[in-house]
Design a protein around this motif. Sequence first.
Motif, PDB file in Angstrom:
ATOM      1  N   TYR A  84      49.109  13.490  23.090  1.00  0.00           N
ATOM      2  CA  TYR A  84      49.584  13.114  24.421  1.00  0.00           C
ATOM      3  C   TYR A  84      48.600  12.212  25.165  1.00  0.00           C
ATOM      4  CZ  TYR A  84      52.428  17.183  23.309  1.00  0.00           C
ATOM      5  OH  TYR A  84      53.245  18.078  22.683  1.00  0.00           O
ATOM      6  N   HIS A  95      53.816  12.548  32.246  1.00  0.00           N
ATOM      7  CA  HIS A  95      54.209  13.942  32.086  1.00  0.00           C
ATOM      8  C   HIS A  95      54.677  14.519  33.408  1.00  0.00           C
ATOM      9  CE1 HIS A  95      49.889  14.031  33.045  1.00  0.00           C
ATOM     10  NE2 HIS A  95      50.039  15.272  33.504  1.00  0.00           N
ATOM     11  N   HIS A 139      55.101  18.419  35.459  1.00  0.00           N
ATOM     12  CA  HIS A 139      54.817  19.853  35.477  1.00  0.00           C
ATOM     13  C   HIS A 139      56.063  20.566  35.990  1.00  0.00           C
ATOM     14  CE1 HIS A 139      50.651  19.253  34.463  1.00  0.00           C
ATOM     15  NE2 HIS A 139      50.704  18.202  35.262  1.00  0.00           N
ATOM     16  N   ARG A 140      56.624  21.440  35.163  1.00  0.00           N
ATOM     17  CA  ARG A 140      57.844  22.170  35.499  1.00  0.00           C
ATOM     18  C   ARG A 140      57.481  23.568  35.993  1.00  0.00           C
ATOM     19  NH1 ARG A 140      61.730  18.324  35.788  1.00  0.00           N
ATOM     20  NH2 ARG A 140      61.769  17.064  33.887  1.00  0.00           N
ATOM     21  N   ASP A 175      55.666  19.928  41.756  1.00  0.00           N
ATOM     22  CA  ASP A 175      56.593  20.285  40.684  1.00  0.00           C
ATOM     23  C   ASP A 175      57.602  19.169  40.456  1.00  0.00           C
ATOM     24  OD1 ASP A 175      57.944  21.956  38.814  1.00  0.00           O
ATOM     25  OD2 ASP A 175      59.303  22.644  40.387  1.00  0.00           O
ATOM     26  N   LYS A 227      56.887  12.931  37.890  1.00  0.00           N
ATOM     27  CA  LYS A 227      56.426  12.230  36.683  1.00  0.00           C
ATOM     28  C   LYS A 227      55.183  11.411  37.053  1.00  0.00           C
ATOM     29  CE  LYS A 227      58.062   9.073  33.073  1.00  0.00           C
ATOM     30  NZ  LYS A 227      59.226   8.280  32.611  1.00  0.00           N
ATOM     31  N   THR A 278      54.669  24.653  33.290  1.00  0.00           N
ATOM     32  CA  THR A 278      54.724  24.136  31.925  1.00  0.00           C
ATOM     33  C   THR A 278      54.789  22.614  31.938  1.00  0.00           C
ATOM     34  OG1 THR A 278      55.960  26.107  31.286  1.00  0.00           O
ATOM     35  CG2 THR A 278      56.039  24.232  29.775  1.00  0.00           C
ATOM     36  N   PRO A 279      53.872  21.947  31.224  1.00  0.00           N
ATOM     37  CA  PRO A 279      53.950  20.488  31.183  1.00  0.00           C
ATOM     38  C   PRO A 279      55.066  20.024  30.235  1.00  0.00           C
ATOM     39  CG  PRO A 279      52.114  21.238  29.854  1.00  0.00           C
ATOM     40  CD  PRO A 279      52.706  22.458  30.504  1.00  0.00           C
ATOM     41  N   GLU A 280      55.732  18.982  30.648  1.00  0.00           N
ATOM     42  CA  GLU A 280      56.697  18.287  29.784  1.00  0.00           C
ATOM     43  C   GLU A 280      56.083  16.924  29.493  1.00  0.00           C
ATOM     44  OE1 GLU A 280      61.113  16.238  29.974  1.00  0.00           O
ATOM     45  OE2 GLU A 280      60.609  17.753  31.463  1.00  0.00           O
ATOM     46  N   TRP A 281      55.632  16.745  28.244  1.00  0.00           N
ATOM     47  CA  TRP A 281      54.964  15.499  27.871  1.00  0.00           C
ATOM     48  C   TRP A 281      55.997  14.446  27.514  1.00  0.00           C
ATOM     49  CZ3 TRP A 281      50.071  14.770  28.959  1.00  0.00           C
ATOM     50  CH2 TRP A 281      49.258  15.889  29.141  1.00  0.00           C
ATOM     51  N   LEU A 282      55.762  13.219  27.992  1.00  0.00           N
ATOM     52  CA  LEU A 282      56.701  12.117  27.822  1.00  0.00           C
ATOM     53  C   LEU A 282      56.019  10.951  27.114  1.00  0.00           C
ATOM     54  CD1 LEU A 282      58.118  12.495  31.434  1.00  0.00           C
ATOM     55  CD2 LEU A 282      59.198  13.304  29.317  1.00  0.00           C
TER      56      LEU A 282
END
Length: 135
Positions: A25, A59, A61-62, A97, A100, A120-124
């Motif tokens: 990432y 990324h 953060h959720r 929250d 991006k 929880t991170p969502e990596w893009l």
Amino acid sequence: MAKYEEVKNGVIFPVGEKNEAYAQYFVGQSYLQTLVADLQVNVGVGNVTFEPGCRNNWHIHRNGFQLLLVTGGEGWYQEEGKPAQSLKAGDVIVTQDGVKHWHGATKDSWFEHIAITAGTPEWLEAVENEIYNRL
């Protein structure tokens, strides 16, 4: 010679090991020293060090947030749709929250921040070189 080379020696907190767990990432080399990993606290705290030119992917953060406390060097922070912000020691970033964003070192400087993260991170996708190189 890169600016702020003293950052690579852990001026305030230890630099830690090469950030192999999250290497996919990042563009470039980063280092991670976990400072707080207590499940009862429900936030992670880590010292993240970036070599010159290193940055993480976009990324989100959720169900949480991220606070960045800049402790050394020079870096960038950018939220989608907004201009990049220059960062230096003493700067504080609050990422809400679902926003991006990305962060990392400038092309010619080491960079270090404490990341306080919940959720929880969502990596893009990676930050495009064309966008980064214009900074």
